[in-house]
Design a protein around this motif. Structure first.
Motif, PDB file in Angstrom:
ATOM      1  N   UNK A   1      29.740   0.482  20.672  1.00  0.00           N
ATOM      2  CA  UNK A   1      30.038   1.326  20.102  1.00  0.00           C
ATOM      3  C   UNK A   1      28.674   2.480  18.612  1.00  0.00           C
ATOM      4  N   UNK A   2      28.548   3.663  18.577  1.00  0.00           N
ATOM      5  CA  UNK A   2      26.928   4.260  18.404  1.00  0.00           C
ATOM      6  C   UNK A   2      26.486   3.424  16.767  1.00  0.00           C
ATOM      7  N   UNK A   3      27.147   2.701  16.539  1.00  0.00           N
ATOM      8  CA  UNK A   3      25.891   2.015  15.225  1.00  0.00           C
ATOM      9  C   UNK A   3      25.584   0.627  16.696  1.00  0.00           C
ATOM     10  N   UNK A   4      25.822   0.377  17.304  1.00  0.00           N
ATOM     11  CA  UNK A   4      25.316  -0.595  17.621  1.00  0.00           C
ATOM     12  C   UNK A   4      24.706  -0.847  18.722  1.00  0.00           C
ATOM     13  N   UNK A   5      24.822   0.169  19.439  1.00  0.00           N
ATOM     14  CA  UNK A   5      23.417   1.172  20.104  1.00  0.00           C
ATOM     15  C   UNK A   5      22.938   1.577  19.131  1.00  0.00           C
ATOM     16  N   UNK A   6      22.550   1.929  18.044  1.00  0.00           N
ATOM     17  CA  UNK A   6      21.517   2.992  17.059  1.00  0.00           C
ATOM     18  C   UNK A   6      20.759   1.287  16.088  1.00  0.00           C
ATOM     19  N   UNK A   7      21.630   0.688  16.051  1.00  0.00           N
ATOM     20  CA  UNK A   7      21.096  -0.842  15.073  1.00  0.00           C
ATOM     21  C   UNK A   7      20.149  -0.920  16.300  1.00  0.00           C
ATOM     22  N   UNK A   8      20.509  -1.171  17.273  1.00  0.00           N
ATOM     23  CA  UNK A   8      19.739  -1.797  18.744  1.00  0.00           C
ATOM     24  C   UNK A   8      18.892  -1.211  18.948  1.00  0.00           C
ATOM     25  N   UNK A   9      18.387  -0.286  18.635  1.00  0.00           N
ATOM     26  CA  UNK A   9      17.321   1.263  18.568  1.00  0.00           C
ATOM     27  C   UNK A   9      16.136   0.874  17.850  1.00  0.00           C
TER      28      UNK A   9
ATOM     29  N   UNK B   1       8.290   2.402  27.652  1.00  0.00           N
ATOM     30  CA  UNK B   1       9.452   2.011  27.888  1.00  0.00           C
ATOM     31  C   UNK B   1      10.128   1.038  26.583  1.00  0.00           C
ATOM     32  N   UNK B   2      10.189   2.030  25.596  1.00  0.00           N
ATOM     33  CA  UNK B   2      10.605   0.851  24.422  1.00  0.00           C
ATOM     34  C   UNK B   2      12.114   1.879  23.694  1.00  0.00           C
ATOM     35  N   UNK B   3      12.478   1.278  23.767  1.00  0.00           N
ATOM     36  CA  UNK B   3      14.164   1.596  23.598  1.00  0.00           C
ATOM     37  C   UNK B   3      14.269   1.944  22.175  1.00  0.00           C
ATOM     38  N   UNK B   4      13.315   2.946  21.709  1.00  0.00           N
ATOM     39  CA  UNK B   4      14.190   3.032  20.333  1.00  0.00           C
ATOM     40  C   UNK B   4      14.736   4.277  20.371  1.00  0.00           C
ATOM     41  N   UNK B   5      15.139   4.742  19.081  1.00  0.00           N
ATOM     42  CA  UNK B   5      16.274   5.689  18.158  1.00  0.00           C
ATOM     43  C   UNK B   5      15.643   7.339  18.960  1.00  0.00           C
ATOM     44  N   UNK B   6      14.107   7.823  19.424  1.00  0.00           N
ATOM     45  CA  UNK B   6      14.029   8.747  20.147  1.00  0.00           C
ATOM     46  C   UNK B   6      14.922   8.723  21.515  1.00  0.00           C
TER      47      UNK B   6
ATOM     48  N   UNK C   1      24.858  11.821  19.884  1.00  0.00           N
ATOM     49  CA  UNK C   1      23.807  12.667  19.390  1.00  0.00           C
ATOM     50  C   UNK C   1      24.712  12.987  18.067  1.00  0.00           C
ATOM     51  N   UNK C   2      25.530  13.364  17.614  1.00  0.00           N
ATOM     52  CA  UNK C   2      25.892  13.345  16.520  1.00  0.00           C
ATOM     53  C   UNK C   2      25.590  12.100  15.684  1.00  0.00           C
ATOM     54  N   UNK C   3      25.910  10.876  15.773  1.00  0.00           N
ATOM     55  CA  UNK C   3      25.847   9.259  15.568  1.00  0.00           C
ATOM     56  C   UNK C   3      24.012   9.456  14.913  1.00  0.00           C
ATOM     57  N   UNK C   4      22.946   9.882  15.948  1.00  0.00           N
ATOM     58  CA  UNK C   4      21.755   9.943  15.529  1.00  0.00           C
ATOM     59  C   UNK C   4      21.595  10.847  14.271  1.00  0.00           C
TER      60      UNK C   4
ATOM     61  N   UNK D   1      22.939  12.165  12.248  1.00  0.00           N
ATOM     62  CA  UNK D   1      23.481  12.195  10.913  1.00  0.00           C
ATOM     63  C   UNK D   1      22.866  10.841  10.341  1.00  0.00           C
ATOM     64  N   UNK D   2      22.293   9.442  11.157  1.00  0.00           N
ATOM     65  CA  UNK D   2      21.067   8.897  10.543  1.00  0.00           C
ATOM     66  C   UNK D   2      20.510   9.492  10.664  1.00  0.00           C
ATOM     67  N   UNK D   3      19.340  10.601  11.239  1.00  0.00           N
ATOM     68  CA  UNK D   3      18.139  10.922  10.713  1.00  0.00           C
ATOM     69  C   UNK D   3      17.672  12.083   9.273  1.00  0.00           C
ATOM     70  N   UNK D   4      19.099  12.826   9.637  1.00  0.00           N
ATOM     71  CA  UNK D   4      19.537  13.322   8.210  1.00  0.00           C
ATOM     72  C   UNK D   4      19.326  13.043   6.844  1.00  0.00           C
ATOM     73  N   UNK D   5      20.366  10.667   7.413  1.00  0.00           N
ATOM     74  CA  UNK D   5      20.349  10.781   6.171  1.00  0.00           C
ATOM     75  C   UNK D   5      18.960  10.109   5.437  1.00  0.00           C
ATOM     76  N   UNK D   6      17.848   8.883   6.467  1.00  0.00           N
ATOM     77  CA  UNK D   6      17.045   8.620   6.110  1.00  0.00           C
ATOM     78  C   UNK D   6      15.762  10.070   5.554  1.00  0.00           C
TER      79      UNK D   6
END
Length: 355
Positions: free
Chosen positions: A113-121, A299-304, A319-322, A324-329
């Protein structure tokens, strides 16, 4: 104030819809989609990378033509799996409905899930952005005030030269220099160059965990701060100089107040209005623009890094998930900036202006 906040929150909805709509439309015309990316990866290989998808035979070469290309049946199955067999308007409507529920689907290439990847990073990027912004303000505000008070002196001249040099050096280049000098490149091996914490972090006590965390953050944050504090320092200096020349400062001096009392009792509050109120936007700016290459170098696994990898692989849900989150922030940060303005200076009333 609350009516203004409510209006801004309501305006976020069409703004987000517009951003994801434009992105969705652009994606439709970008060559080399996820299926083409997968086909390019398996081309020339006799080991079926798609045997786990539906009708794959599991044999060597299953789903592949003798030329190494994907069979039409396999392409059709992948299109169904990714939802590309549906009309564009159906995919668009489904995307809007899913995004309204913060459901960004699964990554095409990581099958998670994209949300899982985003929350991890997210913790990595937030750590970089938050500490960089805090240190930038802690350095820039005192330095900017000092430069304003001593404008035209040698101190102002040599600090301006140092600021210009720091601003001119790209953050990623300074990061490479730090690695070469302090992380085992050529001289010293004092700091780690990989990850946010050590591998045995879970086995440490809390004091050791905190120390290990900051030990890993020293070099990347230093590299980001070097290029970030220049503009804020000059903004602080110019704001203070602008306030010092106003009539109320002359009046305060005429009443016998000390220079320190005038500076911190009158000038500081008015000069810091634009500086302090810009903190949320500054944090989002650092989070968006400054961390990508730093994350790669250290070697930092961030959103960028996640968004960059998704763009290379045409992983559209990520792409669209990140995005969306960036735009909302970003929208929330702008709103927080306006609220901060009113906290710093209650004379500002957003209720009297058009949104």
């Amino acid at each position: 104030m609350w009516a203004y906040v409510l209006r801004r929150l309501l305006l976020m909805v069409p703004t987000l819809i517009g951003i994801v709509t434009v992105s969705f439309v652009i994606i439709q015309f970008v060559p080399g989609g996820p299926i083409e990316q997968l086909a390019a990866k398996v081309a020339g290989s006799q080991i079926s990378a798609t045997a786990t998808i539906g009708g794959g035979t599991g044999d060597a070469g299953g789903g592949l033509l003798p030329t190494g290309e994907l069979e039409p049946e396999m392409i059709a199955e992948l299109e169904k799996l990714y939802g590309f067999d549906r009309p564009v308007h159906e995919r668009y409507a489904k995307m809007l409905w899913d995004f309204a529920r913060f459901d960004f689907g699964n990554s095409y290439f990581q099958d998670r899930p994209v949300t899982e990847l985003i929350w991890e990073r997210l913790p990595v990027s937030v750590s970089l952005g938050l500490w960089t912004t805090l240190l930038t303000y802690l350095i820039s505000i005192p330095l900017g005030i000092r430069k304003a008070v001593r404008a035209g002196t040698k101190f102002d001249a040599w600090t301006s030269a140092a600021i210009t040099i720091g601003y001119a050096i790209p953050g990623f280049l300074f990061a490479v220099l730090l690695v070469v000098v302090f992380a085992g490149g050529q001289f010293f091996d004092w700091f780690p160059t990989q990850g946010l914490v050590s591998e045995n972090w879970e086995d440490m006590g809390w004091p050791a965990r905190i120390a290990d965390y900051f030990w890993h953050m020293v070099l990347p944050i230093t590299a980001m701060v070097i290029g970030a504090f220049a503009s804020l320092t000059m903004l602080t200096k110019n704001s203070v100089l602008d306030e010092i020349g106003k009539q109320y400062v002359i009046t305060a001096r005429a009443k016998g107040q000390s220079e320190r009392g005038v500076l911190y009792g009158h000038v500081f509050r008015n000069a810091m209005l634009i500086v302090i109120a810009g903190f949320p936007a500054a944090f989002i700016g650092v989070l968006f623009t400054s961390s990508l290459l730093i994350e790669v170098i250290f070697s930092l696994d961030g959103l960028g890094l996640l968004g960059f990898e998704a763009t290379i692989n045409r992983d559209y849900p990520v792409i669209l998930g990140t995005l969306f989150i960036f735009s909302l922030l970003g929208l929330v940060a702008n709103l927080l900036g306006d609220i901060t303005y009113t906290l710093v200076d209650p004379r500002i009333d957003f209720e009297r202006r058009d949104v």
